[in-house]
Each structure stands twice: as structure tokens, then as C-alpha cells.
Design a protein around this motif. Structure first.
Motif, short mmCIF file in Angstrom:
data_model
loop_
_atom_site.label_atom_id
_atom_site.label_comp_id
_atom_site.label_asym_id
_atom_site.label_seq_id
_atom_site.Cartn_x
_atom_site.Cartn_y
_atom_site.Cartn_z
N THR A 29 18.20 -8.18 0.37
CA THR A 29 18.97 -7.36 1.62
C THR A 29 19.97 -6.45 0.83
O THR A 29 20.62 -5.48 1.31
CB THR A 29 20.09 -8.60 2.67
OG1 THR A 29 18.76 -8.75 3.11
CG2 THR A 29 20.75 -8.06 3.46
N ALA A 30 20.58 -7.30 -0.22
CA ALA A 30 21.00 -6.29 -1.07
C ALA A 30 20.76 -5.14 -1.49
O ALA A 30 21.78 -3.95 -1.23
CB ALA A 30 22.32 -7.00 -2.26
N PHE A 31 19.71 -5.17 -2.15
CA PHE A 31 18.85 -3.88 -3.24
C PHE A 31 18.79 -3.31 -1.95
O PHE A 31 18.70 -1.75 -2.18
CB PHE A 31 17.27 -4.75 -3.52
CG PHE A 31 17.75 -5.27 -5.01
CD1 PHE A 31 18.63 -4.60 -5.91
CD2 PHE A 31 17.48 -6.81 -5.20
CE1 PHE A 31 18.57 -5.12 -7.09
CE2 PHE A 31 17.64 -6.63 -6.60
CZ PHE A 31 18.45 -7.13 -7.13
N LEU A 270 14.78 -0.23 -4.19
CA LEU A 270 13.01 -0.06 -3.69
C LEU A 270 11.93 -0.70 -4.56
O LEU A 270 11.99 -1.98 -4.24
CB LEU A 270 12.51 1.08 -3.64
CG LEU A 270 13.24 2.08 -2.72
CD1 LEU A 270 12.86 3.56 -2.97
CD2 LEU A 270 13.33 1.45 -1.22
N LEU A 271 12.36 -0.80 -6.05
CA LEU A 271 11.67 -1.86 -6.64
C LEU A 271 11.59 -3.30 -6.74
O LEU A 271 10.81 -4.19 -6.13
CB LEU A 271 11.14 -1.13 -8.33
CG LEU A 271 10.61 -1.76 -9.30
CD1 LEU A 271 9.10 -2.10 -8.58
CD2 LEU A 271 10.68 -1.03 -10.82
N SER A 272 13.19 -3.06 -6.95
CA SER A 272 13.77 -4.52 -6.48
C SER A 272 13.63 -5.64 -5.50
O SER A 272 12.98 -6.37 -5.18
CB SER A 272 15.43 -4.94 -7.07
OG SER A 272 15.57 -4.50 -8.67
N PHE A 273 13.64 -4.37 -4.65
CA PHE A 273 13.14 -4.73 -3.21
C PHE A 273 11.83 -5.62 -3.06
O PHE A 273 11.30 -7.06 -2.76
CB PHE A 273 13.65 -3.90 -2.15
CG PHE A 273 13.47 -3.79 -0.42
CD1 PHE A 273 14.46 -5.23 0.10
CD2 PHE A 273 12.78 -3.34 0.09
CE1 PHE A 273 13.92 -5.58 1.66
CE2 PHE A 273 12.20 -3.89 0.86
CZ PHE A 273 13.00 -4.68 2.01
N GLY A 274 10.75 -4.54 -3.46
CA GLY A 274 9.55 -4.65 -3.16
C GLY A 274 9.11 -6.29 -3.77
O GLY A 274 8.52 -6.88 -3.56
N ILE A 275 10.32 -6.34 -4.91
CA ILE A 275 9.74 -7.88 -5.95
C ILE A 275 10.08 -9.07 -5.05
O ILE A 275 9.60 -10.10 -5.55
CB ILE A 275 10.22 -7.40 -7.69
CG1 ILE A 275 9.19 -5.98 -8.69
CG2 ILE A 275 10.07 -8.58 -8.12
CD1 ILE A 275 10.18 -6.30 -9.40
#
Length: 293
Positions: A29-31, A270-275
Motif C-alpha cells: 500500500t505504501a509503495f 512499482l518493482l517493490s509493489f510487485g514483489i
């Protein structure tokens, strides 16, 4: 629905896996919120006007002005002169640097209608604060700068001003030289207007209108106003191809670096959100297998 919530709360207390899933959900949520914030910031920036201060060789011909006017997204073009103006404000004076521009250009730049008659000097909050600091520095007994600020809701004040005159170098080398007055400065009545200009408050903006005739004879630089910023550097590339040097290049580079940083925030967000999403689904799948036993 209430039963599902109670079941989830019970599982969260009993299972470390559910606790970890919750942490990943909060992180996701934060990312995602960070991505939205920086995307909106870039969108706002791109949709604000972009201004470039240019210099060429010699005075600016009408042909050169027309070349710029015909470029895509150009909202306005004006010859420009830089002069020193002594401003008398509340009985105290200080010198400020001011850009002389055409009225049509200033109206587009500031999105206002400039009336005729009394001379008006326009500046943003940053320039006004610098002027007040200059008054404070030149009047050692003055310690309360706050008392010089405009009253709430006020945008302008009556002033007296004395403008430095310039003329073309008689040697014919195209330079502009100051004409220092041999007698005491002559002050005229004017108004100082403080304007709010979104996206420009960190930059010093001080300008006033000047007759086209004088600008045509004495101006050696110009300003170009684009409707929007670009992200691919096309504006700068086009201006350089036309043979101009960008005087405010440092500010342009700073803006480009800021946008680059925001794009990195979006990319890694976006990368961190996907992870986080992958981790959530993997943990949920593993947990469901454990709960099914």
C-alpha cells in the motif's frame, strides 16, 4: 462479512504467516501510494508552462522571433532586457534586478491583464522576500523585517522607483551599456504587485513591461514560453538547433534531475509493489495448504 473479519483477526493472532502477509500488504500500500504521488507530481509539472531565457548574436530580429513563434507548443515570445531598478518602499530604498518584457508576453506568463497608466513591477514571493532582505541589509537599524511584509490579502503597494537607463554601445559592437545618471536619481510613482505563480516560487521572478520600440533596439536576449514542459528534452534540442544559448540552463538541468529522481521513485516503487504482491500470494497459498491439513 462480520464472520470473515472475525475469522481473519483470529488467524492473525494465531498465525505468524498471516502477520507477515499483513506487513507485506501494508508495504504494498505504501509503495503504491508513493507511485501515485510521484506520478501526479510529474503530471502537474508537465502541464505547467516551461520558460527559457535565450541569447543569440546581436539584437533579436523579427525573423528570429517568428521562427520561435512557429515552434509547436509556444505560447509566447518576448525580447528581454535586464536592468537595475531602485525601489523606494515605505521610505527605504534598495536596488533590484528586473526583466523588461513585452506586455503581451507578461500577460501570458502571469495569466493576468495588465492595465495601462501607472508603472507596475511584478514579483513573486521569493523576489519580494529578497527585496525585503536587501532593505534590511541596507538599513542597519532595521531588525523587524516582518513589519515590512504585505498585509493579509494584499497583493500590491504604492512605491517610488528609479530605473537604470541603457543604450546601444556607440562603438557598434552590439553591447548594451548602462547610462549612470550624473545627478540625483529621479523617482517616479509606481506599484509593486506580488503575484502567485504555481511552480515558480523557488525562482526569483521580477519583471515589468517595456515598449516594443525600446526592446527592439536594445534587447540582446529573449524569453520563450511553452504551454507545457516536455520529458524528452525536445524543447532544448530545438532551441539549440536554432543557434541559441540557454541562459537558465542550470535551472532546466535541475528540473530534469528532479524529474529523473521522481521517475526512479516510480520505477522502484512499482518493482517493490510487485514483489510485495508476489510475496502475499505465495504466503497465502502456503498458508492455505497448511490450514487445509
Amino acid at each position: 462479512m462480520n464472520n470473515k473479519i472475525r475469522s481473519f483477526l483470529r488467524l492473525r493472532k494465531q498465525s505468524d504467516t498471516v502477520k507477515v502477509i499483513c506487513l507485506f500488504a501494508l508495504a504494498a500500500t505504501a509503495f503504491f501510494a508513493s507511485v501515485i504521488y510521484h506520478t501526479w507530481d510529474i503530471y502537474r509539472f508537465v502541464n505547467t508552462p516551461a520558460e527559457y531565457v535565450l541569447t543569440g548574436e546581436g539584437t533579436i530580429s523579427q525573423k528570429r522571433m517568428d521562427e520561435l513563434t512557429q515552434m509547436g507548443d509556444v505560447a509566447g515570445v518576448s525580447r528581454q532586457m535586464e536592468v537595475s531598478i531602485t525601489v523606494m518602499y515605505r521610505g527605504m530604498s534598495t536596488a533590484i534586478n528586473c526583466s523588461l518584457l513585452s506586455q503581451d508576453y507578461m500577460e501570458k506568463l502571469l495569466d493576468i491583464k495588465i492595465p495601462g497608466g501607472t508603472k507596475r513591477i511584478y514579483m513573486n514571493d521569493t523576489a519580494f522576500s529578497e527585496m525585503l532582505q536587501g532593505i534590511s541589509d541596507e538599513n542597519e537599524g532595521l531588525t523587524d523585517v516582518e513589519s515590512l511584509k504585505l498585509a493579509a490579502g494584499s497583493t500590491g503597494v504604492d512605491i517610488r522607483y528609479s530605473m537604470e537607463e541603457t543604450m546601444t554601445d556607440p562603438k557598434g559592437d552590439g553591447a548594451s551599456v548602462s547610462m549612470e545618471p550624473s545627478v540625483a536619481e529621479v523617482y517616479k510613482s509606481g506599484k509593486l504587485i506580488v503575484v502567485k505563480k504555481d511552480g515558480q516560487e523557488e525562482k526569483v521572478l521580477t519583471c515589468t513591461t517595456e515598449a516594443e520600440g525600446r526592446l527592439r533596439k536594445e534587447a540582446f536576449s529573449l524569453r520563450v514560453l511553452f504551454d507545457k514542459h516536455d520529458l524528452d528534452g525536445l524543447h532544448v534540442e530545438q532551441l539549440r538547433k536554432l543557434g541559441y544559448t540557454i541562459e537558465n540552463e542550470e535551472a532546466v538541468i535541475t528540473e530534469e534531475n528532479e524529474i529523473g529522481t521522481k521517475l526512479l521513485h516510480i520505477q522502484y516503487g512499482l518493482l517493490s509493489f510487485g514483489i510485495c504482491l508476489i510475496a502475499i500470494f505465495a504466503l497465502k497459498h502456503a498458508a492455505q495448504k497448511g490450514w487445509g491439513r
